[in-house]
Enzyme design. Structure first.
Site, PDB file in Angstrom:
ATOM      1  N   TYR A 159       0.835  -1.204   0.000  1.00 27.66           N
ATOM      2  CA  TYR A 159       0.000   0.000   0.000  1.00 27.66           C
ATOM      3  C   TYR A 159       0.865   1.247   0.000  1.00 27.66           C
ATOM      4  O   TYR A 159       2.083   1.181   0.205  1.00 27.66           O
ATOM      5  CB  TYR A 159      -0.941   0.003   1.215  1.00 27.66           C
ATOM      6  CG  TYR A 159      -0.287   0.330   2.539  1.00 27.66           C
ATOM      7  CD1 TYR A 159       0.541  -0.579   3.191  1.00 27.66           C
ATOM      8  CD2 TYR A 159      -0.485   1.577   3.140  1.00 27.66           C
ATOM      9  CE1 TYR A 159       1.140  -0.258   4.408  1.00 27.66           C
ATOM     10  CE2 TYR A 159       0.103   1.902   4.350  1.00 27.66           C
ATOM     11  CZ  TYR A 159       0.926   0.989   4.980  1.00 27.66           C
ATOM     12  OH  TYR A 159       1.520   1.310   6.165  1.00 27.66           O
TER      13      TYR A 159
ATOM     14  N   LYS B  17       6.596  -1.858   2.093  1.00 29.40           N
ATOM     15  CA  LYS B  17       5.364  -1.290   2.657  1.00 29.40           C
ATOM     16  C   LYS B  17       4.203  -2.260   2.431  1.00 29.40           C
ATOM     17  O   LYS B  17       3.382  -2.091   1.526  1.00 29.40           O
ATOM     18  CB  LYS B  17       5.085   0.088   2.042  1.00 29.40           C
ATOM     19  CG  LYS B  17       4.148   0.934   2.910  1.00 29.40           C
ATOM     20  CD  LYS B  17       4.215   2.386   2.530  1.00 29.40           C
ATOM     21  CE  LYS B  17       3.215   3.251   3.266  1.00 29.40           C
ATOM     22  NZ  LYS B  17       3.404   3.344   4.711  1.00 29.40           N
TER      23      LYS B  17
ATOM     24  N   LEU C  41      11.108   1.481   7.262  1.00 30.04           N
ATOM     25  CA  LEU C  41      10.537   1.921   5.998  1.00 30.04           C
ATOM     26  C   LEU C  41      11.247   3.220   5.607  1.00 30.04           C
ATOM     27  O   LEU C  41      11.344   4.142   6.429  1.00 30.04           O
ATOM     28  CB  LEU C  41       9.032   2.177   6.157  1.00 30.04           C
ATOM     29  CG  LEU C  41       8.353   2.565   4.842  1.00 30.04           C
ATOM     30  CD1 LEU C  41       8.195   1.346   3.937  1.00 30.04           C
ATOM     31  CD2 LEU C  41       7.003   3.198   5.093  1.00 30.04           C
TER      32      LEU C  41
ATOM     33  N   GLU D  11      12.167   2.836  14.296  1.00 29.22           N
ATOM     34  CA  GLU D  11      11.228   3.842  13.789  1.00 29.22           C
ATOM     35  C   GLU D  11       9.961   3.759  14.615  1.00 29.22           C
ATOM     36  O   GLU D  11       9.879   2.978  15.581  1.00 29.22           O
ATOM     37  CB  GLU D  11      10.931   3.612  12.299  1.00 29.22           C
ATOM     38  CG  GLU D  11      10.290   2.266  12.003  1.00 29.22           C
ATOM     39  CD  GLU D  11       9.969   2.057  10.524  1.00 29.22           C
ATOM     40  OE1 GLU D  11       9.768   3.040   9.793  1.00 29.22           O
ATOM     41  OE2 GLU D  11       9.910   0.880  10.121  1.00 29.22           O
TER      42      GLU D  11
HETATM   43  N1  PDD Z   1       2.866   5.189   7.390  1.00 25.65           N
HETATM   44  N2  PDD Z   1       7.503   4.006   8.976  1.00 25.65           N
HETATM   45  C1  PDD Z   1       6.345   3.334   9.032  1.00 25.65           C
HETATM   46  C2  PDD Z   1       6.307   2.020   9.749  1.00 25.65           C
HETATM   47  C3  PDD Z   1       5.191   3.857   8.410  1.00 25.65           C
HETATM   48  O1  PDD Z   1       4.034   3.168   8.452  1.00 25.65           O
HETATM   49  C4  PDD Z   1       5.263   5.116   7.751  1.00 25.65           C
HETATM   50  C5  PDD Z   1       4.085   5.729   7.062  1.00 25.65           C
HETATM   51  C6  PDD Z   1       6.501   5.782   7.733  1.00 25.65           C
HETATM   52  C7  PDD Z   1       6.680   7.108   7.041  1.00 25.65           C
HETATM   53  O2  PDD Z   1       6.664   6.964   5.639  1.00 25.65           O
HETATM   54  P1  PDD Z   1       6.194   8.155   4.677  1.00 25.65           P
HETATM   55  O3  PDD Z   1       6.969   9.352   5.086  1.00 25.65           O
HETATM   56  O4  PDD Z   1       6.552   7.688   3.325  1.00 25.65           O
HETATM   57  O5  PDD Z   1       4.729   8.318   4.913  1.00 25.65           O
HETATM   58  C8  PDD Z   1       7.606   5.203   8.338  1.00 25.65           C
HETATM   59  C9  PDD Z   1       1.686   5.576   6.647  1.00 25.65           C
HETATM   60  C10 PDD Z   1       1.435   7.034   6.627  1.00 25.65           C
HETATM   61  C11 PDD Z   1       0.500   4.758   7.154  1.00 25.65           C
HETATM   62  O6  PDD Z   1       0.694   3.564   7.323  1.00 25.65           O
HETATM   63  O7  PDD Z   1      -0.591   5.290   7.350  1.00 25.65           O
END
Ligand code: PDD
Length: 286
Positions: free
Chosen positions: A33, A149, A207, A182
């Protein structure tokens, strides 16, 4: 106005949208996703998110069912049909629907593609950033490929819920060596004693956030030093500032970790400065 989702080539009322109970994501979390911010009606850092989607697909040997041009049109159409000017678009690709079997479905089984858009409250998000958020720490019990992801988010869901029940918004995940990898749904950052930004390297343990990557550019423009290295909880406790980053939170200051006050106990100038600059740097495509 009813909300509209997109499912396998059709725009459909959200309430009526669905996929098969044989869907691989339902049965095995066999899907990927992305979440992309919509700001002033524009998609923020879309190219980065779509490049990461392609990478996730490659890593899981999934074939994306839409060409990128079509995918982009769908995302815009969803924002328009749902009149989302501030919010997010969510898209998910799964290995399709097939009789339950751990082996991949037979070649030619079409992937499932689902997307929908959400509104968000910009004023509420800004108020939250002015107040700062609390974080708890938990062991990182995820599989060894959180750099992909995937929709396989059970440890993340459990960690977020535990955070909420402890009066916090996010959980920082700590690996077996005592380093913060993270957040459960965001990347984790601290500002060290010298004013340098510190965040975990984008290896297979985290991620590689699209927001995180954009912040590298903003930090450079603001003359901030940045070090990609793992940091411990002890370091975080004594950091000048801490924050999380992600497409849904942007830069969100952290004012307490495990009940310990970070810095002055209020959002710091580095975090707020990065947050304020974010949309001046992140490409917006309409
Ligand atoms: N989550 N790390 C994890 C585990 C995440 O789920 C996310 C983002 C990030 C940040 O990634 P980005 O900057 O590309 O959004 C880091 C999304 C927003 C979610 O699952 O809703």
């Amino acid at each position: 106005m009813s909300r509209i989702a997109y499912v396998n080539g059709r725009y459909i009322r959200h309430a009526d949208a669905g996929v098969s109970i044989d869907d691989r994501a339902f049965l095995f979390a066999d899907g990927i996703y992305e979440v992309i911010e919509i700001f002033d009606g524009k998609l923020i850092d879309e190219a980065g998110h779509l490049a990461r989607l392609e990478r996730s697909a490659r890593e899981l040997r999934l074939t994306l069912p839409l060409a990128q041009g079509v995918l982009k049109l769908v995302l815009r159409e969803l924002a328009a049909r749902n009149r989302v000017t501030d919010g997010h678009v969510y898209l998910q690709v799964t290995r399709g629907a097939a009789r339950r079997d751990h082996f991949f479905p037979k070649p030619g089984t079409p992937a499932t593609f689902v997307a929908f858009a959400h509104r968000s409250d910009r004023a509420a998000a800004e108020a939250k950033a002015r107040a700062g958020i609390k974080v708890i720490s938990l062991p990182d019990i995820r599989w060894k490929r959180p750099d992909i992801k995937t929709t396989s988010l059970l440890p993340n869901v459990l960690a977020k819920q535990q955070a909420r029940e402890a009066g916090a918004y996010e959980a920082w995940l700590v690996d077996a060596d005592g380093y913060v990898t993270e957040g459960a749904s965001s990347n984790a950052w601290i500002v060290d004693g010298q004013g340098a930004l510190v965040t975990h390297p984008a290896d297979s343990a985290i991620l590689s956030g699209i927001t995180r990557a954009r912040l590298f550019q903003i930090a450079a423009a603001q003359g901030l030093a940045l070090v990609e290295r793992p940091f411990t909880l002890e370091e975080a406790f004594s950091a000048g500032e801490a924050f999380i980053s992600g497409a849904t939170t942007l830069v969100m200051p952290v004012v307490a970790i495990d009940g310990r006050t970070i810095g002055s106990g209020a959002p710091g100038p580095v975090s707020l400065g990065l947050r304020a600059a974010f949309h001046d740097y992140a490409p917006a495509s309409g």
